[in-house]
Write an enzyme that holds these catalytic residues in place. Sequence first.
Site, PDB file in Angstrom:
ATOM      1  N   GLY A  15      51.159   4.459   9.675  1.00  0.00           N
ATOM      2  CA  GLY A  15      51.513   3.049   9.567  1.00  0.00           C
ATOM      3  C   GLY A  15      51.510   2.521   8.154  1.00  0.00           C
ATOM      4  O   GLY A  15      51.790   1.350   7.928  1.00  0.00           O
ATOM      5  N   CYS A  16      51.170   3.366   7.196  1.00  0.00           N
ATOM      6  CA  CYS A  16      51.184   2.963   5.793  1.00  0.00           C
ATOM      7  C   CYS A  16      52.428   3.538   5.134  1.00  0.00           C
ATOM      8  O   CYS A  16      52.743   4.716   5.318  1.00  0.00           O
ATOM      9  CB  CYS A  16      49.946   3.486   5.064  1.00  0.00           C
ATOM     10  SG  CYS A  16      48.414   2.744   5.623  1.00  0.00           S
ATOM     11  N   THR A  17      53.142   2.715   4.383  1.00  0.00           N
ATOM     12  CA  THR A  17      54.303   3.192   3.651  1.00  0.00           C
ATOM     13  C   THR A  17      53.861   4.157   2.557  1.00  0.00           C
ATOM     14  O   THR A  17      54.455   5.213   2.358  1.00  0.00           O
ATOM     15  CB  THR A  17      55.075   2.011   3.037  1.00  0.00           C
ATOM     16  OG1 THR A  17      55.428   1.108   4.093  1.00  0.00           O
ATOM     17  CG2 THR A  17      56.330   2.479   2.344  1.00  0.00           C
TER      18      THR A  17
END
Length: 142
Positions: A46-48
């Site tokens: 969920g983290c770029t």
Amino acid sequence: MELQDLVDTFEFLDDWEDRYRLLIDMGRDLPDFPDEARTEANRVDGCTSNVWLITDVEETTPPRLHFRADSDAFIVKGLVAILLKAYSGRTPQEIMDTDIEGLFNQLGLGKQLTPNRRDGFFAMVKRIHGLAASHSDTPANA
């Protein structure tokens, strides 16, 4: 720097450029993260940016969770530092009871971060809550 000190410092710095500089400095002050822990299993979904998170459990009653984390992005490393200050060394119940959204808003991050960074911040929170729940009788979404 404790959480209230962090809030006070953010309130004192009225220029967001100074606040970003503080975030970057906080990220630079993170303890070294072991290269062998930079694995897909430790990467936060969920983290770029890439964010890796590991947990050490202090076998007390109740257990205390100590987190170590790192990112390949300067601002995100600062966000990681905030989360480690909020959660590391706490019991699963203390982690679940921490008003991280309130802290996020007190720091004014919701107004200044891009939606991707905001989503990444809360993806890290979700991962930490999941880890806390795995060491507690309390479900992660309680």
